[in-house]
Design a protein around this motif. Sequence first.
Motif, PDB file in Angstrom:
ATOM      1  N   LEU A 172       0.833  -1.220   0.000  1.00 46.23           N
ATOM      2  CA  LEU A 172       0.000   0.000   0.000  1.00 46.23           C
ATOM      3  C   LEU A 172       0.864   1.265   0.000  1.00 46.23           C
ATOM      4  CD1 LEU A 172      -2.759  -1.036   2.579  1.00 46.23           C
ATOM      5  CD2 LEU A 172      -2.824  -1.192   0.091  1.00 46.23           C
ATOM      6  N   GLY A 173       2.061   1.165  -0.575  1.00 50.03           N
ATOM      7  CA  GLY A 173       2.980   2.313  -0.568  1.00 50.03           C
ATOM      8  C   GLY A 173       2.475   3.518  -1.325  1.00 50.03           C
ATOM      9  N   VAL A 174       1.556   3.305  -2.276  1.00 49.31           N
ATOM     10  CA  VAL A 174       1.041   4.448  -3.027  1.00 49.31           C
ATOM     11  C   VAL A 174       0.265   5.415  -2.144  1.00 49.31           C
ATOM     12  CG1 VAL A 174      -1.132   3.293  -3.628  1.00 49.31           C
ATOM     13  CG2 VAL A 174      -0.180   5.041  -5.155  1.00 49.31           C
ATOM     14  N   LEU A 175      -0.228   4.896  -1.001  1.00 42.94           N
ATOM     15  CA  LEU A 175      -0.990   5.768  -0.105  1.00 42.94           C
ATOM     16  C   LEU A 175      -0.111   6.799   0.591  1.00 42.94           C
ATOM     17  CD1 LEU A 175      -3.425   3.164   1.510  1.00 42.94           C
ATOM     18  CD2 LEU A 175      -3.852   4.709  -0.403  1.00 42.94           C
ATOM     19  N   TYR A 176       1.206   6.551   0.629  1.00 36.60           N
ATOM     20  CA  TYR A 176       2.100   7.534   1.262  1.00 36.60           C
ATOM     21  C   TYR A 176       2.149   8.862   0.469  1.00 36.60           C
ATOM     22  CZ  TYR A 176       3.932   3.974   4.410  1.00 36.60           C
ATOM     23  OH  TYR A 176       4.068   3.011   5.384  1.00 36.60           O
ATOM     24  N   ILE A 177       1.672   8.841  -0.778  1.00 33.51           N
ATOM     25  CA  ILE A 177       1.678  10.082  -1.565  1.00 33.51           C
ATOM     26  C   ILE A 177       0.748  11.134  -0.950  1.00 33.51           C
ATOM     27  CG2 ILE A 177       1.044  11.050  -3.818  1.00 33.51           C
ATOM     28  CD1 ILE A 177       1.994   8.524  -5.118  1.00 33.51           C
ATOM     29  N   LEU A 178      -0.342  10.668  -0.300  1.00 33.44           N
ATOM     30  CA  LEU A 178      -1.290  11.605   0.289  1.00 33.44           C
ATOM     31  C   LEU A 178      -0.655  12.457   1.380  1.00 33.44           C
ATOM     32  CD1 LEU A 178      -4.137  12.740   0.508  1.00 33.44           C
ATOM     33  CD2 LEU A 178      -4.713  10.825   2.038  1.00 33.44           C
ATOM     34  N   PRO A 179      -0.062  11.882   2.440  1.00 31.46           N
ATOM     35  CA  PRO A 179       0.593  12.741   3.441  1.00 31.46           C
ATOM     36  C   PRO A 179       1.785  13.491   2.850  1.00 31.46           C
ATOM     37  CG  PRO A 179       1.096  10.452   3.874  1.00 31.46           C
ATOM     38  CD  PRO A 179       0.034  10.450   2.821  1.00 31.46           C
ATOM     39  N   MET A 180       2.424  12.867   1.846  1.00 35.58           N
ATOM     40  CA  MET A 180       3.565  13.531   1.222  1.00 35.58           C
ATOM     41  C   MET A 180       3.140  14.852   0.566  1.00 35.58           C
ATOM     42  SD  MET A 180       6.801  12.882   0.786  1.00 35.58           S
ATOM     43  CE  MET A 180       7.369  14.561   0.792  1.00 35.58           C
ATOM     44  N   MET A 181       2.040  14.808  -0.181  1.00 33.13           N
ATOM     45  CA  MET A 181       1.578  16.001  -0.876  1.00 33.13           C
ATOM     46  C   MET A 181       1.006  17.033   0.094  1.00 33.13           C
ATOM     47  SD  MET A 181      -0.171  14.243  -4.240  1.00 33.13           S
ATOM     48  CE  MET A 181      -0.428  15.803  -5.068  1.00 33.13           C
ATOM     49  N   ILE A 182       0.352  16.560   1.149  1.00 36.12           N
ATOM     50  CA  ILE A 182      -0.181  17.508   2.137  1.00 36.12           C
ATOM     51  C   ILE A 182       0.964  18.200   2.875  1.00 36.12           C
ATOM     52  CG2 ILE A 182      -1.514  17.701   4.259  1.00 36.12           C
ATOM     53  CD1 ILE A 182      -3.268  15.410   3.253  1.00 36.12           C
ATOM     54  N   GLY A 183       1.991  17.453   3.240  1.00 40.60           N
ATOM     55  CA  GLY A 183       3.121  18.058   3.951  1.00 40.60           C
ATOM     56  C   GLY A 183       3.908  19.026   3.094  1.00 40.60           C
ATOM     57  N   ALA A 184       3.995  18.738   1.781  1.00 45.27           N
ATOM     58  CA  ALA A 184       4.751  19.627   0.889  1.00 45.27           C
ATOM     59  C   ALA A 184       4.129  21.006   0.779  1.00 45.27           C
ATOM     60  CB  ALA A 184       4.853  18.999  -0.495  1.00 45.27           C
ATOM     61  N   ILE A 185       2.877  21.158   1.225  1.00 44.54           N
ATOM     62  CA  ILE A 185       2.225  22.478   1.156  1.00 44.54           C
ATOM     63  C   ILE A 185       2.960  23.500   2.011  1.00 44.54           C
ATOM     64  CG2 ILE A 185       0.099  23.729   1.713  1.00 44.54           C
ATOM     65  CD1 ILE A 185      -1.459  21.245   0.926  1.00 44.54           C
ATOM     66  N   ILE A 186       3.531  23.054   3.153  1.00 42.40           N
ATOM     67  CA  ILE A 186       4.183  23.982   4.073  1.00 42.40           C
ATOM     68  C   ILE A 186       5.676  23.744   4.193  1.00 42.40           C
ATOM     69  CG2 ILE A 186       2.079  24.312   5.402  1.00 42.40           C
ATOM     70  CD1 ILE A 186       3.272  22.352   7.477  1.00 42.40           C
ATOM     71  N   LEU A 187       6.186  22.583   3.685  1.00 44.43           N
ATOM     72  CA  LEU A 187       7.593  22.238   3.841  1.00 44.43           C
ATOM     73  C   LEU A 187       8.420  22.831   2.707  1.00 44.43           C
ATOM     74  CD1 LEU A 187       7.270  18.481   4.886  1.00 44.43           C
ATOM     75  CD2 LEU A 187       7.725  20.449   6.379  1.00 44.43           C
ATOM     76  N   ASN A 188       9.719  23.024   2.988  1.00 42.27           N
ATOM     77  CA  ASN A 188      10.641  23.410   1.930  1.00 42.27           C
ATOM     78  C   ASN A 188      11.194  22.166   1.258  1.00 42.27           C
ATOM     79  OD1 ASN A 188      12.449  22.379   3.816  1.00 42.27           O
ATOM     80  ND2 ASN A 188      13.177  24.416   4.479  1.00 42.27           N
ATOM     81  N   ALA A 189      12.123  22.327   0.335  1.00 43.59           N
ATOM     82  CA  ALA A 189      12.647  21.191  -0.425  1.00 43.59           C
ATOM     83  C   ALA A 189      13.367  20.198   0.480  1.00 43.59           C
ATOM     84  CB  ALA A 189      13.590  21.698  -1.518  1.00 43.59           C
ATOM     85  N   ARG A 190      14.136  20.690   1.431  1.00 45.97           N
ATOM     86  CA  ARG A 190      14.862  19.779   2.327  1.00 45.97           C
ATOM     87  C   ARG A 190      13.902  18.990   3.208  1.00 45.97           C
ATOM     88  NH1 ARG A 190      19.691  22.407   5.643  1.00 45.97           N
ATOM     89  NH2 ARG A 190      20.298  22.751   3.456  1.00 45.97           N
ATOM     90  N   GLY A 191      12.913  19.636   3.750  1.00 45.51           N
ATOM     91  CA  GLY A 191      11.929  18.929   4.569  1.00 45.51           C
ATOM     92  C   GLY A 191      11.129  17.931   3.758  1.00 45.51           C
ATOM     93  N   THR A 192      10.787  18.292   2.531  1.00 45.53           N
ATOM     94  CA  THR A 192      10.053  17.367   1.660  1.00 45.53           C
ATOM     95  C   THR A 192      10.883  16.126   1.360  1.00 45.53           C
ATOM     96  OG1 THR A 192       8.886  19.252   0.673  1.00 45.53           O
ATOM     97  CG2 THR A 192       8.870  17.173  -0.555  1.00 45.53           C
ATOM     98  N   ALA A 193      12.185  16.326   1.086  1.00 44.62           N
ATOM     99  CA  ALA A 193      13.067  15.181   0.816  1.00 44.62           C
ATOM    100  C   ALA A 193      13.170  14.275   2.036  1.00 44.62           C
ATOM    101  CB  ALA A 193      14.447  15.690   0.406  1.00 44.62           C
ATOM    102  N   LEU A 194      13.211  14.862   3.234  1.00 38.91           N
ATOM    103  CA  LEU A 194      13.312  14.050   4.454  1.00 38.91           C
ATOM    104  C   LEU A 194      12.045  13.233   4.665  1.00 38.91           C
ATOM    105  CD1 LEU A 194      14.880  13.315   7.005  1.00 38.91           C
ATOM    106  CD2 LEU A 194      13.870  15.323   8.132  1.00 38.91           C
ATOM    107  N   VAL A 195      10.869  13.847   4.474  1.00 38.51           N
ATOM    108  CA  VAL A 195       9.611  13.113   4.620  1.00 38.51           C
ATOM    109  C   VAL A 195       9.515  12.023   3.558  1.00 38.51           C
ATOM    110  CG1 VAL A 195       7.093  13.314   4.538  1.00 38.51           C
ATOM    111  CG2 VAL A 195       8.445  15.077   5.677  1.00 38.51           C
ATOM    112  N   ALA A 196      10.010  12.293   2.338  1.00 40.15           N
ATOM    113  CA  ALA A 196      10.003  11.283   1.282  1.00 40.15           C
ATOM    114  C   ALA A 196      10.868  10.089   1.652  1.00 40.15           C
ATOM    115  CB  ALA A 196      10.483  11.915  -0.033  1.00 40.15           C
TER     116      ALA A 196
END
Length: 469
Positions: free
Chosen positions: A37-61
């Motif tokens: 069910l790894g495709v479901l991780y895209i949902l929190p990933m996209m929601i978090g990217a709304i407020i995160l910068n590139a470094r934070g987005t890479a860490l969450v990814a």
Amino acid sequence: MIGFWLEAGERRILLIVCILIPCVTLMDWSVGDRVSLGVLYILPMMIGAIILNARGTALVAIVCAFLRAWFDTPASLLEATLRFVFAWLAYFVSGLFVMALVRNRRLVVEHLSRIEREQGLRREAEEQLRVLVESSPAAILTLDHAGVVLGCNNAANDLFLIPDGQTLQGKTISNYLPLLSDAVQLDTTRVGFRTAAQCQGRREDGEIFLAHTWFSSYAGPEGKRLAAIVVDSSEEMREREERNLIQLRESNRVVAAAVSHEIKTLCRALSLMTANLREQPGISGNADFDGLVKLISGLEKIAHSELHLRVKNRFEQVSLKEVLDNLRIVIEPNWREAGGVIRWCFRDSLPTVLADPHGLLQVFLSLAENSYRALQESEKRELMVNVGVDEETVAVRFKDSGPGVAAPDFLFQPFQQGADNTGMGLYIARAALRGYGGDLRFEPQPEGACFVVELQIAGPNKRNGSGQH
């Protein structure tokens, strides 16, 4: 959608992401290693990217990719590594996509805000301009390429006496100001023009007036346009001409008095000669001689009946500073072109004096022009205007660096020999000043010439003490 999440705030978004990731991990663990069910991780990933910068987005990814690999279907080390890398890239790219959307949305919002602010300022400026045009006492109007009035203010309707309920708009300007009609026809397709001119205008009832116009051309959507400001300067012209007429009459009176003085001097000399000739034998009863005596007597009577030298008391309280400022405007350009220097030595606060403003300016101008002519052949061209204030009078000194005056005793006599004009300038100037209760005198100097204009201080401005400024 992005706006909804942005309004939620950073804390709520982070809280939702922290809840969604464990939930997806729990769901992925619950199904086991049979399905991922790894495709479901895209949902929190996209929601978090709304407020995160590139470094934070890479860490969450990385976190999401690691959790996906932990509960993924069994695979070799190489395959698991590739799955981890591709999952991280998918999560990270999805986050970057959301970040780009957020950034673009922010730019769009800022652009719209700037446009709205500019529109608000433009509307405010247009409103201020509209109020300025409508409240202006000068007539303001715009014309098209055919000379038809496109727009005008109320002052334009009043200036041309347009009847109530009608307007100048839509009418041809050639019936009112032919000059503007000719100006709009000029070939200025490449470069516009702006200028000022005086011309005759015509009102709706046929009355003519002197119009002072300022106009400029510009290119409009449908062709050439002309904007113009028009004022009625008839009253100023009448006042100017009346003032010039009064000044001419006063000058004529002074000239007549000077001529009368010369005639009386000549008559005295002739009377003395006839008295001596009368003692000669045979002259006493000569008819021609008696006629000559009567002619001399008649000339002497005419001279005595001429106007007195003193000018009429037609003066008022005049701001000396204002008259000197007007003099400065008139004479400084010519002095600059000739390489001369004028030094104005007086304070900003000067008392009012008793004089006629136009006549006093003419006296100052005459003295300045005398200095200007005297300095044409001099290497050093300098004029100093100095104002001294005493208890009852003001002394204005015009001192130049010229060659000086050869015969100061004859300066104020009329009909000076060798003068550029009539030789009456200083004579008339002193007569005018004496009419104001003042005087004009020559003050000897080691170098150059110095003329002193003395004026009476107006009553409320008389001051105690004296001083030279």
